[in-house]
Structures are given as structure tokens and as C-alpha cells.
Design a protein around this motif. Sequence first.
Motif, PDB file in Angstrom:
ATOM      1  N   GLN A 634       0.831  -1.207   0.000  1.00 24.06           N
ATOM      2  CA  GLN A 634       0.000   0.000   0.000  1.00 24.06           C
ATOM      3  C   GLN A 634       0.869   1.263   0.000  1.00 24.06           C
ATOM      4  OE1 GLN A 634      -2.858   0.128   3.196  1.00 24.06           O
ATOM      5  NE2 GLN A 634      -3.189   2.326   2.976  1.00 24.06           N
ATOM      6  N   TYR A 635       1.905   1.277   0.851  1.00 21.45           N
ATOM      7  CA  TYR A 635       2.785   2.448   0.904  1.00 21.45           C
ATOM      8  C   TYR A 635       3.605   2.588  -0.381  1.00 21.45           C
ATOM      9  CZ  TYR A 635       6.484   5.610   2.480  1.00 21.45           C
ATOM     10  OH  TYR A 635       7.361   6.660   2.581  1.00 21.45           O
ATOM     11  N   ARG A 636       4.075   1.454  -0.895  1.00 22.50           N
ATOM     12  CA  ARG A 636       4.901   1.477  -2.103  1.00 22.50           C
ATOM     13  C   ARG A 636       4.102   1.825  -3.357  1.00 22.50           C
ATOM     14  NH1 ARG A 636       9.828  -0.695  -3.553  1.00 22.50           N
ATOM     15  NH2 ARG A 636       8.824  -1.045  -5.557  1.00 22.50           N
ATOM     16  N   SER A 637       2.803   1.672  -3.317  1.00 24.01           N
ATOM     17  CA  SER A 637       2.006   1.851  -4.537  1.00 24.01           C
ATOM     18  C   SER A 637       2.218   3.233  -5.150  1.00 24.01           C
ATOM     19  CB  SER A 637       0.522   1.625  -4.243  1.00 24.01           C
ATOM     20  OG  SER A 637       0.033   2.589  -3.326  1.00 24.01           O
ATOM     21  N   PHE A 638       2.435   4.248  -4.314  1.00 18.28           N
ATOM     22  CA  PHE A 638       2.718   5.586  -4.849  1.00 18.28           C
ATOM     23  C   PHE A 638       4.005   5.578  -5.663  1.00 18.28           C
ATOM     24  CE2 PHE A 638       5.614   9.154  -4.001  1.00 18.28           C
ATOM     25  CZ  PHE A 638       5.037  10.120  -4.817  1.00 18.28           C
ATOM     26  N   PHE A 639       5.083   5.034  -5.091  1.00 12.48           N
ATOM     27  CA  PHE A 639       6.380   5.054  -5.759  1.00 12.48           C
ATOM     28  C   PHE A 639       6.352   4.261  -7.062  1.00 12.48           C
ATOM     29  CE2 PHE A 639       7.251   5.429  -1.163  1.00 12.48           C
ATOM     30  CZ  PHE A 639       7.901   6.653  -1.148  1.00 12.48           C
ATOM     31  N   ASP A 640       5.566   3.206  -7.090  1.00  9.04           N
ATOM     32  CA  ASP A 640       5.522   2.345  -8.271  1.00  9.04           C
ATOM     33  C   ASP A 640       4.652   2.920  -9.390  1.00  9.04           C
ATOM     34  OD1 ASP A 640       7.163   0.361  -7.228  1.00  9.04           O
ATOM     35  OD2 ASP A 640       5.494  -0.644  -6.224  1.00  9.04           O
ATOM     36  N   SER A 641       3.811   3.922  -9.072  1.00  2.39           N
ATOM     37  CA  SER A 641       2.825   4.371 -10.069  1.00  2.39           C
ATOM     38  C   SER A 641       3.066   5.776 -10.605  1.00  2.39           C
ATOM     39  CB  SER A 641       1.423   4.307  -9.451  1.00  2.39           C
ATOM     40  OG  SER A 641       1.325   5.204  -8.350  1.00  2.39           O
ATOM     41  N   VAL A 642       4.156   6.435 -10.178  1.00  6.14           N
ATOM     42  CA  VAL A 642       4.419   7.794 -10.665  1.00  6.14           C
ATOM     43  C   VAL A 642       4.775   7.755 -12.147  1.00  6.14           C
ATOM     44  CG1 VAL A 642       5.950   9.793 -10.490  1.00  6.14           C
ATOM     45  CG2 VAL A 642       5.113   8.672  -8.422  1.00  6.14           C
ATOM     46  N   GLY A 643       4.032   8.493 -12.957  1.00  6.93           N
ATOM     47  CA  GLY A 643       4.305   8.545 -14.387  1.00  6.93           C
ATOM     48  C   GLY A 643       4.410   9.966 -14.918  1.00  6.93           C
ATOM     49  N   LEU A 925      14.885   0.869  -5.717  1.00  8.62           N
ATOM     50  CA  LEU A 925      13.728   0.081  -5.304  1.00  8.62           C
ATOM     51  C   LEU A 925      12.503   0.311  -6.185  1.00  8.62           C
ATOM     52  CD1 LEU A 925      13.920   0.364  -1.410  1.00  8.62           C
ATOM     53  CD2 LEU A 925      14.607  -1.543  -2.846  1.00  8.62           C
ATOM     54  N   TRP A 926      12.566   1.278  -7.091  1.00  7.34           N
ATOM     55  CA  TRP A 926      11.458   1.466  -8.041  1.00  7.34           C
ATOM     56  C   TRP A 926      11.978   2.171  -9.276  1.00  7.34           C
ATOM     57  CZ3 TRP A 926      10.944   3.619  -3.024  1.00  7.34           C
ATOM     58  CH2 TRP A 926      11.280   4.972  -2.911  1.00  7.34           C
ATOM     59  N   SER A 927      11.128   2.249 -10.303  1.00  9.00           N
ATOM     60  CA  SER A 927      11.512   2.900 -11.551  1.00  9.00           C
ATOM     61  C   SER A 927      11.778   4.373 -11.289  1.00  9.00           C
ATOM     62  CB  SER A 927      10.399   2.748 -12.587  1.00  9.00           C
ATOM     63  OG  SER A 927      10.229   1.399 -12.921  1.00  9.00           O
ATOM     64  N   VAL A 928      12.993   4.818 -11.587  1.00  8.39           N
ATOM     65  CA  VAL A 928      13.433   6.153 -11.183  1.00  8.39           C
ATOM     66  C   VAL A 928      13.403   7.128 -12.354  1.00  8.39           C
ATOM     67  CG1 VAL A 928      14.852   5.370  -9.277  1.00  8.39           C
ATOM     68  CG2 VAL A 928      15.795   5.380 -11.567  1.00  8.39           C
ATOM     69  N   ALA A 929      13.344   8.389 -12.028  1.00  8.77           N
ATOM     70  CA  ALA A 929      13.396   9.441 -13.039  1.00  8.77           C
ATOM     71  C   ALA A 929      14.850   9.708 -13.402  1.00  8.77           C
ATOM     72  CB  ALA A 929      12.755  10.710 -12.500  1.00  8.77           C
ATOM     73  N   GLU A 930      15.108   9.903 -14.679  1.00  4.09           N
ATOM     74  CA  GLU A 930      16.484  10.017 -15.157  1.00  4.09           C
ATOM     75  C   GLU A 930      17.194  11.231 -14.586  1.00  4.09           C
ATOM     76  OE1 GLU A 930      16.701   9.949 -19.353  1.00  4.09           O
ATOM     77  OE2 GLU A 930      18.868   9.769 -19.432  1.00  4.09           O
ATOM     78  N   ASP A 931      16.483  12.374 -14.536  1.00  2.65           N
ATOM     79  CA  ASP A 931      17.158  13.579 -14.052  1.00  2.65           C
ATOM     80  C   ASP A 931      17.480  13.485 -12.561  1.00  2.65           C
ATOM     81  OD1 ASP A 931      14.503  13.648 -13.384  1.00  2.65           O
ATOM     82  OD2 ASP A 931      14.108  15.679 -14.116  1.00  2.65           O
TER      83      ASP A 931
END
Length: 981
Positions: A634-643, A925-931
Motif C-alpha cells: 500500500q505504501y509502495r504503490s505511490f512510488f511504483d505508479s508515478v508517471g 527500489l522502483w523505476s526512477v526518473a532520469e534527471d
Amino acid sequence: MAAAAVLILAALLTSPSARAASRLESLVDRGQEAYESGDFAEASAKWEEALGLARAGASRQDLCLILKNLAAAKDGLSEYGAAIRYGEEALDISRRNGNRPDIAESLTNLGAVYRNQGDYKKAVAYAEEAYGIFKKDGNMEGVGFTLTNLAVAHHNLGRFDRAVRAYEEALTLTLKSGDGMNHSNNLGNLGWAYYEQGDHRKALKLTEEALEAKRKLGDRQGTANGHSNLGNILSALGDYRKALAHFQEALKVYREVGDKKGEGIALSSLGLAHVSFGDTSRGISYCGQAMAIDREIGDRQGLGTDEENLGSIQSGLEDYPRAIEHLEAALRIQREVGVPTKTAERALADALLATGKPQQAQEVYRRLQDAAGLGMVELKAGRFAAAAANFRKDLEDADASKDADAMFIAQSGLGLALLELGDLASAREAFEKAAALAEDQRAGLTPEDRARFFSAKVRFFRRTEAYEGLIRTLAAAGQPEEAFYYSESVKARALADAISRGAAAYSQALPASLREEEEGIETRIRGLRKDLEKLFRAGDLEGYAEQKKGLARAKKERTRFISELRTSHPAYASARYPDPSRPADLRLQPDETLLEFNVTEHKTFLFLVDGSSKKTRVREIPVSRSELSTLVRQYRSFFDSVGSLGDLARYDARSGARLYQLLFGEGFLEEAKARRLIVVPDEMLALLPFESLPVALPEKESLGEGDHGPFPLGLSYLGDDASFSYAQSASSLMMQRSLDRGPAAKSILAVLDPSFSADRPEPSTLLESWRAMGAAGTKSRGLGATTGSDALFPPLTRTREIGAELRALFGSEVEELTGTRASKSVLRGLDLERYRLIVFGTHGLLETDLPYLQEPALVLARSAGAADAEGFLTMSEVMGLKVRAEVVALTACKTGLGREVGGEGVLGMGRAFQYAGAGSVLMSLWSVAEDGTVALARAFFRRLKDGESPRSSLRNARADIRKAGFENPFYWSSFILMGGS
């Protein structure tokens, strides 16, 4: 696997043509030679040629002989349809001739074929008719043959008492007649019957005698049967290493002689053995191959066994709907064939119990008199005294047979029942015995097989059950140091073993006196183990029990010796004995605090070890494995869904604060503030960035807006007051710290922005995963495209800025691989041990992303037309590398995630590099932003250049990028550090 007796009779044939007679006799003789050497295909070919000649003019007697022999050869090749056709034709000729010996021989052979096909009712009918003829005619050799076949049929129908009587009568006859071949058959068959009855001692003795007899006779198929049977007996006794060797030898010989049925049985046995120590994927593969063979040859009994095996495996994976489907199919087949259904019924009852149908399961357990199953029903119902009584009864039976898995189940179940009854001392004793069984089994495996051992499930219980029970028991008894030891017992054992093997060159030698003491202890333990085996085989159970006590005392002496070595010669002790650590063994700095979690079925435990005092505290967290998994996801769902940047406003601070309160409560971490924290997570907690957990929320939540998107205002995070690093276990971390790695390497390797040229479209599901790569990086990741390499693995051009930063900081020490040079072949050509810093700026994959990988990987350069795997560096390939880097930095996406391995935590790419020898690993731990990644990497490397430790460098780099506008936890908490000081 029992072998049936087959009559093969060669005789001088009569024919109207002398030339034809000579040719016919030659073919029969050559077929006989081939058959006796185990070459059934050659025998079949010669006798089929002879059959053609015989049909053209041989007597009916000669034709009958060839048909009988040909039926036997086809039986050896598992071509049962052909064997039955030839056998029935031979029987028909014999009946028309009125030749009683021929009739009996044909009946005997046909009965053996029907037995091998799984039609035991027909096998019994044919064998009984043949027995009557042989007995009336006084043909004792024939009586011996039919007794063997009758015994085998009764055996497969589950009539063990009748089978044993028939085998013993047949043994007496074959001993008198000097028929070595069938005497050895009966020895092996009798051994197998005792195995089925649970008398493993007698089974082992008789099977070894039979195997030796088969070797002397040159009976290759019989030798393969012996290896297969021995493998099953040794597997039941828990000696998986020896069992595997026997199964592999059996499979090799079966394939060489063309015995398809035997090949299928050996494959099934290999599959179940691999499942026993956690290699489930290989186990399913072997069992699937066995099923394909059994379908090909029409072996109904084999198909029933295959369905049962696959059902049991799926039950172990907790996929109960599929398990029930397989097990119900197994029971249908087994009932049609008429073979025993006990094990399939028991497995089905286990699945029903697990899916909330205790009454149905209990009915089956009562009918089967299954004390362990009944104990489990009572345990789940909360009737703990009744559960303990049932598990004690089961333990008596298991102890008599020395079945290792049965003893583990009984001791684990008994421990759980006694724990709930509040009998902590007795519960501890039961759990310790179960854990000792597991340790003995694991010690006998290869390093590769040991890595998966704790992920296996033994009927009701995971192999970690005994250790989890000890943690609960010792925590309840107020013994946190002892509880911590058992928490360590199932954490990162594979990693510790790997570090130990690679560290031999770094460990200092022992003084002669200690070396002599060490060798004396090890020699005594080896001798006691050998004596135990001899006593077991001899049936001296009293001596066996006494010797076990002596072995326990010797092991205790070794534990004392190792504990003293950890103080006097820590490097040697770490390399030679990668055993679980106790709090007193931990080489923590005074300003360090170790936080170790252990997640069990019903509760979670947190151990806190203070580096200055070495005092240990334990916190019992009332949350189950499944509940904790839900909260973390539940807590991780934010980090995993940022697009997109707008998604950053959805950060769920309250969810994080709830997790913090649940895990740490009020005041538990008060003394650890402003300290260096080492987190040893467990299971789903390995996916949690602890630094990002809010410890205090403002009265009113609000958002700020920066150059890199919105961020929460007024939050205090756990990472604000402490620096963090992570470890798979305290033992592996301390082992790494104890090693002298020699002079520091100077060079730096950067693998950045590989060129990936795909010459075929990739799965659309993978494209979708790349479309959610992260805020401020999505536009450059090929959104809107549908195929092609740019859409799948878009260029990471900004990661080249990391290379420029490294060159600016370290100058000529930097070696860069970019574009097409950033390939696996180039990387493998380098001496990776000469780099103190290795950086990968590329995409990362999880095991589910590409069907042909099935494991985490880093994306490297691949040219058009190259093999699929060439463009990826997989986790298993990383584990085979040799590195000595102080830091390996993985600036890819989700490099910290990966395959769940029971007792080992989440094994991802970061852990793989530690396995290969890296001191510490920076991973995501999750898909990261390049910048954000580039900014954090720059700051991290600058800090390293200034002489800061990896842990301090990461903490300060986070502070640097937060000041630069990357304030949202999505940016600064995505990377964590494994290992390091």
C-alpha cells in the motif's frame, strides 16, 4: 521401483531350409546376446527380423519362441502395446499346441507386461494361472518367476504383506536354483516393499545387496533400478546429495538401454528431490518430462503418479486450486488402475485443510490413520493438547523409520502446539530438533542447492518453521540474544557461504595448536557420523541413540571452538565458518545500531542490537506475514505508479506514518537517533525504503511546488536523523567487514547508455512497464511508440553526464563503456577485480519482464541478429563474476527487486553483486526518473571523491539533491545502500 521377472528362452530352431535355419538361429542368438546386455532396441531389431523368417516357414513352436522373446524386448523398451500383441499371439499358439510349459511361460511374460503397463488385475490373473501350471508340473524355476511377478503385482496394489511373503518364498527358490538374475530381482523388490512399509533400514540393506549383485551380473537395467530405488530411500533419510547422484546414474543408464518407463521414473524422482531443497522450477521441469514419456508409452500408473507429484508441488507453492486439480486427476487414474491411493488422498486432504475445509480433511486423515494430519487439524482449531498428542504419535512412527521429512513435520508441529500451551522449554526442545534436522540436510547439499534450501516447504511447514518457532519461543522466554541467533540462521546463508568461499585467500592461518584442535574436532564428528550410519544399517537402535548423544556433544564442542575463534581469529572464523552470528559476535561500531526484522506467519519481530553496549532488545509486532505484505505494498504503490510530475502530489504520508508506528512504536528508536542504522529487512520489508517513513506529520497536510514537481510540507522523515545502510544478514555484513581485501584498486569503470538494437518486436506488456518509468523522464522514453528498440529501451543520454562527472572527478582513472561497447562480451573481457568503483547507468529488468530471461537483468548493448540473451547481464551471470569494488552503483530501475527466496529475503541484482564480491551496492527500489538519478549519482560520487564512506556519501547526497529541488521522497529515497561501513 520393482522389477518383474521375464522368461527368455533360446533354443535350436528347426526349419525346412538349412540356410534359413542357420540365419534364423543366428538372429535369435544375437538378439539373446543383445537382450542380456540390456540393449533392448538391438534385441528387438534382431528378433523382428527373425520373426519375418519364422512366419515364412518355421514351426509353430519356433514361431512361439520368437514371439515370446520379442514381447519381452518390447516390454524392455516400454512399447507395451506391441509387447501385448506379440505375447497374446504366443499364448494363443501355445494353447492351440496344448504345450503346458509354453502356456505358463507366455502367461508369465504377459503378466509382467501388464504389470509394467499398470494393469495389475490382469497381471495377477496371468501370474496366478502360470503359477498353477508350474506348480503342478514341478517346475520350480517357473514357480520362482511367477512368485516374483505375483509379488510385484500385489506390491503395486498395496498388498504389502502378501508381496513380502511372495518375495521371500521366491528368494528361497532362486537361492536353491542358483538363478542369480532373479535372485537379485527379488532382493531389490523385497527392499522396495520394506521401503513402502517405512522400514528404511531393511530397505537400504537389501537394495544395496541387490545393486551389488546386479553389477556383478552385468545387468544394466537392473543396476539402474537399484540406483533409482537407493535414491528414493536416501532421499527419505534426508541425504539428498547421495540421492541425486543415484537418480542421475539411473537416468543415464535407462536412457542408454532405451528403457522409457525407467527414464520416466528417474525423471520424476529427480524432480521431487529438487523440490525438496527448493529448486521448484527444475522440479516441475523434470516431472513434466516424466509425464510426456508416460503419455508416449501409455503408462497409466505412471500418469497417475505424475499428476500426484505435480499436485504436491503446486500445493507446496500454495497454488491450491491447481494442486487440487492435479490430485483429483491422480486419484481418478489410480482408482481406474487399481493401485494404492493413500499418498494422493493425503496430499488432497492437505490442500483441502489449507483452503479452509478442515472437516473434509479430517475425515481423510482418520481413514488413513495419519497422525500428522490430525495434529494439524487440531492445531488450526486451537485444540493444542490434542494437537500435541497427535504429533507425538506421529513422531514415534517417524523416529522408527528415520524418515527425515516426517521427523521435521512432527517436531515442528509438536513445537507449535507446546508453544501455544505455554510449555516453552519443551517447545524449544522440539523446535531445536527440527532445526538440527534441517541443518544436517542442508550441510550435505552442494553450494548451489543450499542457496534454495530454506525456500522449500515440507508438507504443512516451510523449512523456516522451526527457526521461526524458536524466535517466538525465545522471545517469549525473555532471551532476545538466543532469538536473534535463530533469526540469523535463515538469513542470507547462501550469501555468507559465497563470501566464505571467495574469502579463503584473505583469511590468516591458524597457529599449529589451534589447527590441531580444529582437525581433532572435525575428525571426531566425521567418525561419529560414519558410526551412526553403520549402527543404523545393523539395526542397533540402542547404540544408534547413544551415538547420537555423542555426536551432539561433539557439535557442542565445535560451537565453543568457533565462538572462541571469532574473538581470537575473526577473519579465519568468518571465512571457514560462515555460521549465524550472535549479538556478542557482531563487530559493530559504537555509533551503530543494528535493526533486524523477522517476519513469521502470525507475528513480526524486530531485534535492536546496540553497537556500544552490544545489548539486544526485541519488539514483538502483532502483524502477520500477509498483513505486513499488504501494508508495505500500500505504501509502495505511490512510488511504483508515478508517471508524471502531477502524480507526485499523491504521496501517501499517512500510510508511511502508520507503517512507522506499527514497526517501531513510541520510543523504541529513541536511543538510535543521530546514529548509523543498519537495517536487516525480511521478506516484503526488503522493498521498503525505511529512510522515507514519516515519523511526524504536520497538523494540516499541504504541498509545496518546486522545479521538479510538488512535495509534502512539514514532514519529518526517519532518514533525517540517521544514516542508513542495508544488509541481507548481520552475519554476511560482519564477514565482509572482517576480510582484508588487500591493496585498494584505483580504476573506475562506468557502463553507460548502451545501444540496444532489437530486430524483432518485444512483448507489449514490457512496453507498458516502460511507459511508467518515472516523473520527468517519461517523454524521452518513447511514449506513444508501439514497436522498435527506441520504444522498448530508449537511450539514456543524460546518464552520459555521469561519465563526464566521473572523468572530472577522477580523471584518467575512469574507463568508460558506452553505446555499442557497453556489451556483455566487452565487459566479460575485463579484469573486474581492478576497479574500486563500478557504475552501471542502464535500464534494469525484473524476472517477469521478458519471457526468455526469467530473472532480473541489466540491459547492455546488443547488435541486430545477436542472440536474445546477449543484450542482458542476468542476475545469475552477475553472481559468477569476480569483483573487489568498494562500491557498485546500479543507477538502473528496480535493481533492488527480484526473486523471493524463502529465508533469504528478496534476492535482486544488488545482492547478486555482493555475492560476486562487492563491498557495498547502491541500488534502486522502483523505476526512477532520469534527471533525479543523475543528480543523486553526481552528488554521491563527489562525496566519495572527498573521502566520505559510501553510507555517509549517500546520506549527504540525498540532502544535496533535496536542496536542489528534488524534495519529493520519490526522488531522494529511491536508492538504498547494501553493505558498507
